[in-house]
Write a protein that holds these residues in place. Structure first.
Motif, PDB file in Angstrom:
ATOM      1  N   GLY A 150       7.446  -8.514   5.016  1.00 14.44           N
ATOM      2  CA  GLY A 150       7.431  -8.119   6.421  1.00 14.44           C
ATOM      3  C   GLY A 150       8.620  -7.294   6.840  1.00 14.44           C
ATOM      4  O   GLY A 150       8.591  -6.666   7.901  1.00 14.44           O
ATOM      5  N   ASP A 151       9.694  -7.278   6.036  1.00  8.61           N
ATOM      6  CA  ASP A 151      10.824  -6.418   6.358  1.00  8.61           C
ATOM      7  C   ASP A 151      10.384  -4.956   6.391  1.00  8.61           C
ATOM      8  O   ASP A 151       9.531  -4.539   5.601  1.00  8.61           O
ATOM      9  CB  ASP A 151      11.942  -6.578   5.329  1.00  8.61           C
ATOM     10  N   PRO A 152      10.952  -4.142   7.259  1.00  7.94           N
ATOM     11  CA  PRO A 152      10.550  -2.738   7.326  1.00  7.94           C
ATOM     12  C   PRO A 152      11.003  -1.959   6.091  1.00  7.94           C
ATOM     13  O   PRO A 152      11.940  -2.353   5.399  1.00  7.94           O
ATOM     14  CB  PRO A 152      11.263  -2.235   8.584  1.00  7.94           C
ATOM     15  N   VAL A 153      10.312  -0.864   5.849  1.00  4.15           N
ATOM     16  CA  VAL A 153      10.676   0.003   4.728  1.00  4.15           C
ATOM     17  C   VAL A 153      12.123   0.456   4.832  1.00  4.15           C
ATOM     18  O   VAL A 153      12.808   0.649   3.829  1.00  4.15           O
ATOM     19  CB  VAL A 153       9.706   1.204   4.669  1.00  4.15           C
ATOM     20  N   SER A 154      12.609   0.599   6.039  1.00  4.80           N
ATOM     21  CA  SER A 154      13.988   1.046   6.238  1.00  4.80           C
ATOM     22  C   SER A 154      15.000   0.073   5.649  1.00  4.80           C
ATOM     23  O   SER A 154      16.153   0.445   5.398  1.00  4.80           O
ATOM     24  CB  SER A 154      14.271   1.237   7.735  1.00  4.80           C
ATOM     25  N   ALA A 155      14.603  -1.174   5.385  1.00  4.15           N
ATOM     26  CA  ALA A 155      15.528  -2.166   4.835  1.00  4.15           C
ATOM     27  C   ALA A 155      15.708  -2.031   3.327  1.00  4.15           C
ATOM     28  O   ALA A 155      16.593  -2.671   2.750  1.00  4.15           O
ATOM     29  CB  ALA A 155      15.028  -3.576   5.151  1.00  4.15           C
ATOM     30  N   ILE A 156      14.902  -1.200   2.675  1.00  2.47           N
ATOM     31  CA  ILE A 156      14.977  -1.063   1.214  1.00  2.47           C
ATOM     32  C   ILE A 156      16.206  -0.246   0.850  1.00  2.47           C
ATOM     33  O   ILE A 156      16.332   0.919   1.248  1.00  2.47           O
ATOM     34  CB  ILE A 156      13.715  -0.386   0.663  1.00  2.47           C
ATOM     35  N   GLU A 157      17.123  -0.854   0.110  1.00  2.00           N
ATOM     36  CA  GLU A 157      18.320  -0.131  -0.326  1.00  2.00           C
ATOM     37  C   GLU A 157      17.955   0.896  -1.392  1.00  2.00           C
ATOM     38  O   GLU A 157      17.021   0.711  -2.175  1.00  2.00           O
ATOM     39  CB  GLU A 157      19.360  -1.111  -0.862  1.00  2.00           C
ATOM     40  N   THR A 158      18.715   1.972  -1.415  1.00  2.18           N
ATOM     41  CA  THR A 158      18.430   3.081  -2.309  1.00  2.18           C
ATOM     42  C   THR A 158      19.493   3.205  -3.400  1.00  2.18           C
ATOM     43  O   THR A 158      20.622   2.735  -3.232  1.00  2.18           O
ATOM     44  CB  THR A 158      18.376   4.396  -1.501  1.00  2.18           C
ATOM     45  N   PRO A 159      19.113   3.857  -4.514  1.00  6.80           N
ATOM     46  CA  PRO A 159      17.764   4.299  -4.863  1.00  6.80           C
ATOM     47  C   PRO A 159      16.899   3.124  -5.293  1.00  6.80           C
ATOM     48  O   PRO A 159      17.398   2.166  -5.879  1.00  6.80           O
ATOM     49  CB  PRO A 159      17.998   5.274  -6.025  1.00  6.80           C
ATOM     50  N   ALA A 160      15.611   3.198  -4.999  1.00  9.10           N
ATOM     51  CA  ALA A 160      14.690   2.105  -5.307  1.00  9.10           C
ATOM     52  C   ALA A 160      13.376   2.665  -5.821  1.00  9.10           C
ATOM     53  O   ALA A 160      12.912   3.725  -5.383  1.00  9.10           O
ATOM     54  CB  ALA A 160      14.447   1.252  -4.062  1.00  9.10           C
ATOM     55  N   LEU A 161      12.773   1.930  -6.752  1.00 10.82           N
ATOM     56  CA  LEU A 161      11.455   2.256  -7.280  1.00 10.82           C
ATOM     57  C   LEU A 161      10.425   1.565  -6.391  1.00 10.82           C
ATOM     58  O   LEU A 161      10.377   0.336  -6.321  1.00 10.82           O
ATOM     59  CB  LEU A 161      11.338   1.773  -8.722  1.00 10.82           C
ATOM     60  N   VAL A 162       9.610   2.348  -5.708  1.00  4.63           N
ATOM     61  CA  VAL A 162       8.728   1.822  -4.670  1.00  4.63           C
ATOM     62  C   VAL A 162       7.275   2.135  -5.004  1.00  4.63           C
ATOM     63  O   VAL A 162       6.935   3.269  -5.369  1.00  4.63           O
ATOM     64  CB  VAL A 162       9.095   2.420  -3.294  1.00  4.63           C
ATOM     65  N   ILE A 163       6.421   1.130  -4.862  1.00  4.20           N
ATOM     66  CA  ILE A 163       4.973   1.308  -4.979  1.00  4.20           C
ATOM     67  C   ILE A 163       4.365   1.298  -3.586  1.00  4.20           C
ATOM     68  O   ILE A 163       4.623   0.392  -2.792  1.00  4.20           O
ATOM     69  CB  ILE A 163       4.332   0.187  -5.818  1.00  4.20           C
ATOM     70  N   ASP A 164       3.583   2.314  -3.292  1.00  2.10           N
ATOM     71  CA  ASP A 164       2.719   2.304  -2.112  1.00  2.10           C
ATOM     72  C   ASP A 164       1.475   1.517  -2.513  1.00  2.10           C
ATOM     73  O   ASP A 164       0.578   2.028  -3.183  1.00  2.10           O
ATOM     74  CB  ASP A 164       2.374   3.734  -1.706  1.00  2.10           C
ATOM     75  N   LEU A 165       1.428   0.246  -2.130  1.00  2.00           N
ATOM     76  CA  LEU A 165       0.372  -0.656  -2.594  1.00  2.00           C
ATOM     77  C   LEU A 165      -1.008  -0.184  -2.163  1.00  2.00           C
ATOM     78  O   LEU A 165      -1.972  -0.282  -2.937  1.00  2.00           O
ATOM     79  CB  LEU A 165       0.636  -2.067  -2.071  1.00  2.00           C
ATOM     80  N   ASP A 166      -1.138   0.317  -0.963  1.00  2.00           N
ATOM     81  CA  ASP A 166      -2.450   0.756  -0.485  1.00  2.00           C
ATOM     82  C   ASP A 166      -2.982   1.907  -1.343  1.00  2.00           C
ATOM     83  O   ASP A 166      -4.154   1.914  -1.741  1.00  2.00           O
ATOM     84  CB  ASP A 166      -2.353   1.187   0.975  1.00  2.00           C
ATOM     85  N   ALA A 167      -2.120   2.878  -1.640  1.00  2.00           N
ATOM     86  CA  ALA A 167      -2.534   4.003  -2.483  1.00  2.00           C
ATOM     87  C   ALA A 167      -2.852   3.528  -3.899  1.00  2.00           C
ATOM     88  O   ALA A 167      -3.831   3.970  -4.513  1.00  2.00           O
ATOM     89  CB  ALA A 167      -1.442   5.068  -2.503  1.00  2.00           C
ATOM     90  N   MET A 168      -2.021   2.629  -4.446  1.00  2.00           N
ATOM     91  CA  MET A 168      -2.264   2.136  -5.803  1.00  2.00           C
ATOM     92  C   MET A 168      -3.597   1.408  -5.898  1.00  2.00           C
ATOM     93  O   MET A 168      -4.351   1.583  -6.865  1.00  2.00           O
ATOM     94  CB  MET A 168      -1.135   1.218  -6.247  1.00  2.00           C
ATOM     95  N   GLN A 169      -3.912   0.602  -4.891  1.00  2.00           N
ATOM     96  CA  GLN A 169      -5.178  -0.135  -4.919  1.00  2.00           C
ATOM     97  C   GLN A 169      -6.368   0.805  -4.815  1.00  2.00           C
ATOM     98  O   GLN A 169      -7.410   0.568  -5.447  1.00  2.00           O
ATOM     99  CB  GLN A 169      -5.200  -1.180  -3.812  1.00  2.00           C
ATOM    100  N   ARG A 170      -6.225   1.892  -4.060  1.00  2.00           N
ATOM    101  CA  ARG A 170      -7.315   2.872  -4.003  1.00  2.00           C
ATOM    102  C   ARG A 170      -7.487   3.550  -5.359  1.00  2.00           C
ATOM    103  O   ARG A 170      -8.616   3.768  -5.826  1.00  2.00           O
ATOM    104  CB  ARG A 170      -7.047   3.902  -2.901  1.00  2.00           C
ATOM    105  N   ASN A 171      -6.383   3.894  -6.013  1.00  2.00           N
ATOM    106  CA  ASN A 171      -6.465   4.494  -7.349  1.00  2.00           C
ATOM    107  C   ASN A 171      -7.123   3.539  -8.336  1.00  2.00           C
ATOM    108  O   ASN A 171      -7.972   3.936  -9.152  1.00  2.00           O
ATOM    109  CB  ASN A 171      -5.069   4.868  -7.846  1.00  2.00           C
ATOM    110  N   LEU A 172      -6.715   2.270  -8.285  1.00  2.00           N
ATOM    111  CA  LEU A 172      -7.267   1.261  -9.178  1.00  2.00           C
ATOM    112  C   LEU A 172      -8.785   1.161  -8.996  1.00  2.00           C
ATOM    113  O   LEU A 172      -9.547   1.157  -9.979  1.00  2.00           O
ATOM    114  CB  LEU A 172      -6.579  -0.073  -8.892  1.00  2.00           C
TER     115      LEU A 172
END
Length: 378
Positions: free
Chosen positions: A17-39
């Motif tokens: 639930g934390d916002p994307v802005s809380a992710i410290e950089t650099p970070a490897l990030v998956i867009d779960l919605d896009a990945m699930q559509r690809n899957l």
């Protein structure tokens, strides 16, 4: 693994639930919605064409993702290294194919031990490999499915197609289960035009047919030809020869694959893997982000800046340099999303994925997943 256990030492705590802005950089990030559509799109393609799907997990190195692929219909996953197979098996992946040769006796003893815990397959391309594999399995009292690898145009591993029958006979004569042919044409994957890729796969299909004929002429049934990648799977599926697809990068779609001209009839796959970076310095005509070589692989070229018309230039190990093209430079502290040039080695640079749902702009942290097979190169 909990989010707190997964974050790096000294990192800020993250909770779902934390916002994307809380992710410290650099970070490897998956867009779960896009990945699930690809899957889902690849799983549906395989079902519609009557193909088995065994995606390459060397790309994501994640037991969590491998199990998601199998839940969606994949029969199992491929890896290239024994240690990858061991790591995914430890994470609960039940069906793994090592689509590569293993020769060292100590490693083959590990193969035999692993075969006692999961459904395991392996490729061979030499009599020595067959002999040592048979010995290790006999000592352990386990069994694997064995695929004879054929050089389908890669010019790497694999026997000549006409020699496949003789090696299949060696497999059977040593008491091993011959499962079919491995015929993967890696060089074809990144030929930019669809016509070039189709022509290369015509060669691979001819090689596979020749190998099939050699196997059946030796009195052995050839139940399966497996291969194909994200750049060519449409053509292998249409060949009438291949029965199983090994495409892997479709799930994340790196910059290099996106540079290909689309294949006719292929599903549309979205970018789902990103490096989140931050602008840490600003000059008059350039900005600097905190993601360099140690954050993304450059063997297939530099990353692309996502949704901003900016040029990314090589800044060394820890830095990337941004120059304006159509858009203004970002300000100090701004987030900049990068699409890696090559997803597989980029993933291998990171310990964890930060998984985001709801999009990169307004979404939130969904989970943190370990890169289970990071560094598994043996």
């Amino acid at each position: 693994m909990s989010l707190s256990a997964a974050r790096p030492p000294g990192g800020s705590p993250m909770t779902p639930g934390d916002p994307v802005s809380a992710i410290e950089t650099p970070a490897l990030v998956i867009d779960l919605d896009a990945m699930q559509r690809n899957l889902a799109r690849m799983a549906e393609f395989a079902r519609h064409h009557g193909m088995k799907l065994r995606p390459h997990a060397k790309m994501h190195k994640s037991a969590t993702i491998a199990k998601m692929q199998m839940d969606a219909g994949a029969v199992g996953v491929c890896v290239q290294k024994l240690s990858e197979a061991e790591a995914l098996a430890a994470g609960g992946v039940s069906d793994v194919y090592i689509s590569n040769e293993v020769i060292h006796p100590d490693k083959l003893r590990r193969v035999a031990a692993l075969a006692g815990r999961v459904t395991l397959s392996i490729a061979v391309d030499s009599t020595l490999g067959v002999e040592r594999l048979a010995q290790a399995l006999a000592q352990a009292g386990t069994s694997v499915d064995v695929f004879v690898e054929v050089d389908a145009g890669q010019g790497r591993c694999g026997v000549a197609p006409a020699a496949a029958g003789a090696l299949a006979q060696q497999v059977v004569s040593h008491g091993l289960r011959f499962a079919g042919l491995q015929a993967y044409h890696g060089k074809a994957q990144h030929l930019r035009s669809a016509l070039e890729r189709e022509a290369a796969i015509r060669h691979a299909v001819t090689a596979a047919r020749t190998a099939q004929a050699a196997v059946t002429a030796s009195g052995i049934d050839c139940p399966l030809v497996t291969g194909a990648g994200t750049g060519t799977f449409v053509f292998e599926a249409a060949s009438g020869v291949y029965g199983e697809l090994q495409a892997g990068s479709y799930l994340f779609m790196d910059r290099d694959y996106a540079d290909n001209q689309p294949s006719p009839g292929a599903p549309v796959f979205e970018h789902a893997l990103f490096i989140k970076s931050e602008v840490i310095s600003r000059g008059a005509a350039h900005a600097v982000v905190d993601a360099g070589h140690k954050s993304h692989a450059i063997d297939s070229g530099l990353p692309r800046v996502w949704l901003q018309d900016l040029e990314f230039a090589n800044g060394g190990d820890e830095h990337g340099i941004l120059r304006p093209r159509g858009d203004a430079l970002p300000a100090l502290g701004d987030s900049v999303w990068l699409v890696p040039g090559h997803c597989d080695p980029t993933v291998n640079l990171h310990d964890r994925y930060v998984v985001v749902s709801g999009g990169l702009q307004g979404g939130s942290v969904h989970a943190v997943w370990p890169v289970d097979a990071r560094g598994c190169v043996a």
